[in-house]
Scaffold this active site. Structure first.
Site, PDB file in Angstrom:
ATOM      1  N   ASN A 143      23.516  27.171  37.638  1.00  0.00           N
ATOM      2  CA  ASN A 143      24.246  25.914  37.490  1.00  0.00           C
ATOM      3  C   ASN A 143      23.461  24.859  36.714  1.00  0.00           C
ATOM      4  O   ASN A 143      24.045  23.949  36.137  1.00  0.00           O
ATOM      5  CB  ASN A 143      24.585  25.372  38.880  1.00  0.00           C
ATOM      6  CG  ASN A 143      25.062  23.929  38.825  1.00  0.00           C
ATOM      7  OD1 ASN A 143      26.209  23.646  38.465  1.00  0.00           O
ATOM      8  ND2 ASN A 143      24.180  22.998  39.161  1.00  0.00           N
ATOM      9  N   LYS A 155      27.923  25.185  26.149  1.00  0.00           N
ATOM     10  CA  LYS A 155      28.854  25.677  27.161  1.00  0.00           C
ATOM     11  C   LYS A 155      29.699  26.824  26.629  1.00  0.00           C
ATOM     12  O   LYS A 155      30.065  27.746  27.374  1.00  0.00           O
ATOM     13  CB  LYS A 155      29.730  24.531  27.658  1.00  0.00           C
ATOM     14  CG  LYS A 155      28.949  23.472  28.439  1.00  0.00           C
ATOM     15  CD  LYS A 155      28.224  24.065  29.642  1.00  0.00           C
ATOM     16  CE  LYS A 155      27.488  23.016  30.459  1.00  0.00           C
ATOM     17  NZ  LYS A 155      26.842  23.598  31.650  1.00  0.00           N
ATOM     18  N   ILE A 183      27.352  19.335  41.398  1.00  0.00           N
ATOM     19  CA  ILE A 183      28.092  20.579  41.571  1.00  0.00           C
ATOM     20  C   ILE A 183      27.208  21.651  42.199  1.00  0.00           C
ATOM     21  O   ILE A 183      27.639  22.392  43.091  1.00  0.00           O
ATOM     22  CB  ILE A 183      28.665  21.056  40.222  1.00  0.00           C
ATOM     23  CG1 ILE A 183      29.791  20.116  39.767  1.00  0.00           C
ATOM     24  CG2 ILE A 183      29.183  22.485  40.330  1.00  0.00           C
ATOM     25  CD1 ILE A 183      30.309  20.388  38.375  1.00  0.00           C
ATOM     26  N   GLY A 238      19.700  24.191  39.986  1.00  0.00           N
ATOM     27  CA  GLY A 238      20.263  22.853  39.828  1.00  0.00           C
ATOM     28  C   GLY A 238      21.063  22.404  41.024  1.00  0.00           C
ATOM     29  O   GLY A 238      22.123  21.798  40.879  1.00  0.00           O
ATOM     30  N   TYR A 284      26.300  19.903  23.518  1.00  0.00           N
ATOM     31  CA  TYR A 284      26.736  20.295  24.851  1.00  0.00           C
ATOM     32  C   TYR A 284      27.879  21.301  24.773  1.00  0.00           C
ATOM     33  O   TYR A 284      27.851  22.335  25.450  1.00  0.00           O
ATOM     34  CB  TYR A 284      27.171  19.055  25.625  1.00  0.00           C
ATOM     35  CG  TYR A 284      27.608  19.309  27.046  1.00  0.00           C
ATOM     36  CD1 TYR A 284      26.677  19.464  28.067  1.00  0.00           C
ATOM     37  CD2 TYR A 284      28.966  19.387  27.370  1.00  0.00           C
ATOM     38  CE1 TYR A 284      27.075  19.690  29.373  1.00  0.00           C
ATOM     39  CE2 TYR A 284      29.372  19.603  28.676  1.00  0.00           C
ATOM     40  CZ  TYR A 284      28.423  19.763  29.676  1.00  0.00           C
ATOM     41  OH  TYR A 284      28.831  19.988  30.971  1.00  0.00           O
ATOM     42  N   SER A 332      19.993  20.370  43.606  1.00  0.00           N
ATOM     43  CA  SER A 332      19.498  19.187  44.310  1.00  0.00           C
ATOM     44  C   SER A 332      20.550  18.087  44.379  1.00  0.00           C
ATOM     45  O   SER A 332      20.424  17.141  45.159  1.00  0.00           O
ATOM     46  CB  SER A 332      18.235  18.658  43.636  1.00  0.00           C
ATOM     47  OG  SER A 332      18.499  18.271  42.297  1.00  0.00           O
ATOM     48  N   ILE A 345      34.708  16.470  36.568  1.00  0.00           N
ATOM     49  CA  ILE A 345      34.249  16.428  37.945  1.00  0.00           C
ATOM     50  C   ILE A 345      33.346  15.204  38.114  1.00  0.00           C
ATOM     51  O   ILE A 345      32.428  14.982  37.316  1.00  0.00           O
ATOM     52  CB  ILE A 345      33.451  17.693  38.314  1.00  0.00           C
ATOM     53  CG1 ILE A 345      34.263  18.969  38.027  1.00  0.00           C
ATOM     54  CG2 ILE A 345      33.007  17.635  39.764  1.00  0.00           C
ATOM     55  CD1 ILE A 345      35.488  19.157  38.886  1.00  0.00           C
ATOM     56  N   SER A 366      31.732  25.255  31.512  1.00  0.00           N
ATOM     57  CA  SER A 366      32.526  24.019  31.518  1.00  0.00           C
ATOM     58  C   SER A 366      33.788  24.261  30.704  1.00  0.00           C
ATOM     59  O   SER A 366      33.827  25.158  29.844  1.00  0.00           O
ATOM     60  CB  SER A 366      31.719  22.877  30.880  1.00  0.00           C
ATOM     61  OG  SER A 366      32.528  21.739  30.636  1.00  0.00           O
TER      62      SER A 366
END
Length: 251
Positions: free
Chosen positions: A84, A154, A20, A15, A150, A17, A183, A137
């Protein structure tokens, strides 16, 4: 200190590209690591010179192993991994359907688990030590409104960090975690900046007085992967500017 250097190391960052993941990948490159970036579609236009890239949709259960194999082809000395890749697909709890739940868990949890497994198998076959960072997270510790799938994913990554640290210690592979707070990334920027009063509320809740940026996560990841953290495993570093420290924040 040389113990903070990643010279003569090679890392795969999933992840990476954008957001974070990209900041972490760039940070590892800056402290000497050869880096293989990963993205769901096309590679970033501005990767550091000499970096590798692997493409693959981690919702496909076959991709974690394929991605790791491809990364080892590009960097045969690979010994570092950052998991990530992940995203947010939530709706209010009473509206949640199985497909959105599965998409969250499969991308955020399943892909990380089997990416680490494929990576560890390669290291064990080569009798090579290594280090892994799993990006979870602060949602893994504290619930957020309309974020049930989510948050659950996490939280699973926090425990995954601990249980894989135990499973892989015998192979001299350290596993640690990173728990970013609020973030600003391409995913979060639209709702962070949608209303000034909400942004100001977030900034007051964060002890350091500002919303984080992706680069704020890079140093912690580099530290956990480096020899400087050689006696640390199974731990999760929170990178949140103090968001989860105080109960109320500044008035």
């Amino acid at each position: 200190m040389k113990t903070f250097s990643l010279a003569n190391n090679a890392a795969l960052v999933t992840g990476s590209s954008k957001g974070i993941g990209q900041a972490i990948a760039r940070g590892l490159h800056d402290v000497g690591a050869a880096v293989v970036f990963h993205g769901n579609t096309s590679k970033p236009a501005d990767m550091p010179e000499g970096s590798g890239f692997v493409q693959g949709n981690l919702l496909d259960p076959e991709v974690p192993k394929q991605m790791v194999t491809a990364a080892f082809r590009q960097q045969s000395e690979l010994n570092l991994l950052v998991c990530n890749a992940g995203s947010f697909f939530d709706v209010p709890f009473l509206d949640m359907e199985a497909d959105s739940w599965d998409r969250t868990i499969n991308l955020n949890v399943r892909s990380a688990y089997f990416t680490v497994q494929a990576f560890a198998r390669e290291l064990v076959a080569r009798k090579r030590a290594g280090s892994v960072v799993i990006v979870s997270s602060t949602n893994g510790f504290q619930a957020e409104e309309e974020s049930t799938a989510y948050d659950t994913s996490k939280g699973a990554l926090v425990m995954m960090t601990r249980t894989l640290a135990q499973a892989l210690a015998v192979h001299n592979i350290r596993v640690n975690g990173l728990a970013p707070g609020l973030i600003r990334t391409p995913l979060t920027a639209p709702w962070i900046d949608a209303q000034d009063d909400k942004r100001e509320h977030y900034e007051k809740k964060i002890l350091l007085g500002r919303i984080g940026n992706s680069e704020d996560c890079a140093g912690a990841a580099a530290f956990l992967l480096s020899p400087a953290a050689g006696y640390i495993t199974g731990q999760v570093i929170v990178v949140d500017g103090g968001l989860t420290v105080g109960q109320i924040g500044r008035m």
